[in-house]
Scaffold this motif. Sequence first.
Motif, short mmCIF file in Angstrom:
data_model
loop_
_atom_site.label_atom_id
_atom_site.label_comp_id
_atom_site.label_asym_id
_atom_site.label_seq_id
_atom_site.Cartn_x
_atom_site.Cartn_y
_atom_site.Cartn_z
N ILE A 116 10.10 0.87 5.93
CA ILE A 116 8.96 1.70 6.29
C ILE A 116 7.93 0.75 6.87
O ILE A 116 7.44 -0.15 6.20
CB ILE A 116 8.41 2.45 5.07
N ARG A 117 7.64 0.92 8.15
CA ARG A 117 6.78 0.00 8.88
C ARG A 117 5.62 0.73 9.52
O ARG A 117 5.76 1.87 9.97
CB ARG A 117 7.58 -0.71 9.99
N PHE A 118 4.49 0.03 9.59
CA PHE A 118 3.36 0.55 10.33
C PHE A 118 3.36 -0.12 11.70
O PHE A 118 3.39 -1.34 11.81
CB PHE A 118 2.03 0.26 9.62
N GLY A 119 3.36 0.69 12.75
CA GLY A 119 3.38 0.13 14.09
C GLY A 119 3.44 1.23 15.13
O GLY A 119 3.11 2.39 14.87
N ALA A 120 3.90 0.84 16.32
CA ALA A 120 3.94 1.78 17.44
C ALA A 120 5.27 2.50 17.57
O ALA A 120 5.46 3.30 18.49
CB ALA A 120 3.63 1.04 18.75
N GLY A 121 6.22 2.22 16.67
CA GLY A 121 7.48 2.95 16.66
C GLY A 121 8.49 2.51 17.69
O GLY A 121 9.52 3.17 17.88
N LYS A 122 8.23 1.39 18.36
CA LYS A 122 9.17 0.90 19.37
C LYS A 122 9.93 -0.29 18.79
O LYS A 122 9.44 -1.42 18.79
CB LYS A 122 8.41 0.49 20.63
N TYR A 123 11.10 -0.01 18.27
CA TYR A 123 11.91 -1.02 17.61
C TYR A 123 13.30 -1.01 18.22
O TYR A 123 14.13 -0.16 17.85
CB TYR A 123 11.97 -0.76 16.11
N GLN B 71 0.83 -1.20 0.00
CA GLN B 71 0.00 0.00 0.00
C GLN B 71 0.86 1.25 0.00
O GLN B 71 0.66 2.17 -0.80
CB GLN B 71 -0.93 0.02 1.21
N PHE B 72 1.83 1.32 0.90
CA PHE B 72 2.68 2.49 0.97
C PHE B 72 3.46 2.67 -0.33
O PHE B 72 3.66 3.79 -0.81
CB PHE B 72 3.64 2.39 2.15
N LEU C 42 6.23 9.18 10.29
CA LEU C 42 5.92 9.78 8.99
C LEU C 42 4.56 10.44 8.97
O LEU C 42 4.44 11.61 8.66
CB LEU C 42 6.02 8.71 7.89
N PHE C 43 3.49 9.68 9.26
CA PHE C 43 2.14 10.22 9.12
C PHE C 43 1.30 9.92 10.35
O PHE C 43 1.43 8.87 10.97
CB PHE C 43 1.41 9.59 7.92
N ASP C 44 0.41 10.86 10.67
CA ASP C 44 -0.73 10.54 11.53
C ASP C 44 -1.79 9.95 10.61
O ASP C 44 -2.06 10.49 9.54
CB ASP C 44 -1.28 11.80 12.21
N ASN C 45 -2.37 8.85 11.02
CA ASN C 45 -3.33 8.15 10.16
C ASN C 45 -4.74 8.66 10.43
O ASN C 45 -5.25 8.55 11.55
CB ASN C 45 -3.25 6.64 10.39
N PHE D 52 6.41 4.48 10.10
CA PHE D 52 7.72 4.94 10.56
C PHE D 52 8.78 4.55 9.55
O PHE D 52 8.75 3.44 9.00
CB PHE D 52 8.07 4.31 11.91
N LEU D 53 9.73 5.45 9.34
CA LEU D 53 10.96 5.12 8.63
C LEU D 53 11.93 4.57 9.66
O LEU D 53 12.18 5.21 10.70
CB LEU D 53 11.56 6.36 7.97
N VAL D 54 12.48 3.37 9.43
CA VAL D 54 13.35 2.73 10.42
C VAL D 54 14.62 2.22 9.76
O VAL D 54 14.63 1.85 8.58
CB VAL D 54 12.63 1.57 11.14
N TYR D 55 15.69 2.20 10.55
CA TYR D 55 16.97 1.66 10.10
C TYR D 55 17.83 1.44 11.34
O TYR D 55 17.58 2.03 12.41
CB TYR D 55 17.67 2.61 9.12
#
Length: 311
Positions: free
Chosen positions: A146-153, A104-105, A161-164, A277-280
């Motif tokens: 780029i992941r959809f989640g709670a940002g705790k990784y 989707q993204f 990135l976005f508020d949904n 979230f953008l993650v790395y």
Amino acid sequence: MARLLPGTRALRTLEAAARHLNFTRAADELGLTPAAVSHQVKEIEDQLGLVLFTRTSRTIRLTEAGTVLFEASTDALDLLGRAVSRAQKLTRGTALLKVTLDAQFASKWLMRRVDDFRKHHPSIELRFDIAYEVRDFELDDIDVGIRFGAGKYPGLRAHRLFDNILIPVCSPSLLTSGPPLREPRDLFNHTLAHIEWSRQGVTWPNWRMWMAAAGVNDFDDSRTVVFKNSTDAVQAALDGNAVALADFAMVANDLSQGRLVQPFELGLRVAPEFAYFLVYPESTADDPRIVAFREWILEEVAKTRTTDKGQ
């Protein structure tokens, strides 16, 4: 002694059989037949001179020796996988950046903007891994995600990135040829599409929730169509077959170009802790390729982000 050690393929079979304690499920995972799994396990036992499983007509169980080998094979395969991933990243040079993200993204947001990144960073080659599965940066040959989640990784740096915000959308043709949409209750005369998703006690907004927010308390959801992912729900709206609840950021381009319209202004926010979230990895935060991609995508997000939708 090295001649007595099972090869990598045998270790994978042993690990799957021991994890499932079922040769049929292990076979399904490995793409083998149950008889082939049983045969490979027997070969390992004969090679090592050990009994790794006790078998009955209905079940298998690990022996003490089997438990030791299972734990060791799990560690060995994990270590080898991480080493292969590191080796792949070392040998493919500094020009390639691998990005993992969901379909989707990719289709509704990123791919529309990739040419702009390439124009500004011609020395960086982007390659995409399109998957809903969460990748492991140490096991998989990827650089950013780029992941959809709670940002705790743990071990990863994450940028929201976005508020949904979920809004109703439909094809312009639906407004001209279908039953009128003057007030929320008029939606009863249309097919309504949404997705079902819940995690950690949070439920993705659906039509029943939207109707309640609109003051409609006698909503009958028999006319709703539930999809597994948002891409299909949005496509139903684009095709003129339904009014869909869609994430504003994912349909912003369709709205601006007139492929979709928003018949009602009311939007519902997803729980604020969940977002894209953008993650790395923290260890690669200063990699020039990642720095370039991070700065570019955050700038693009700023152009798309909206704060005046919903309630």
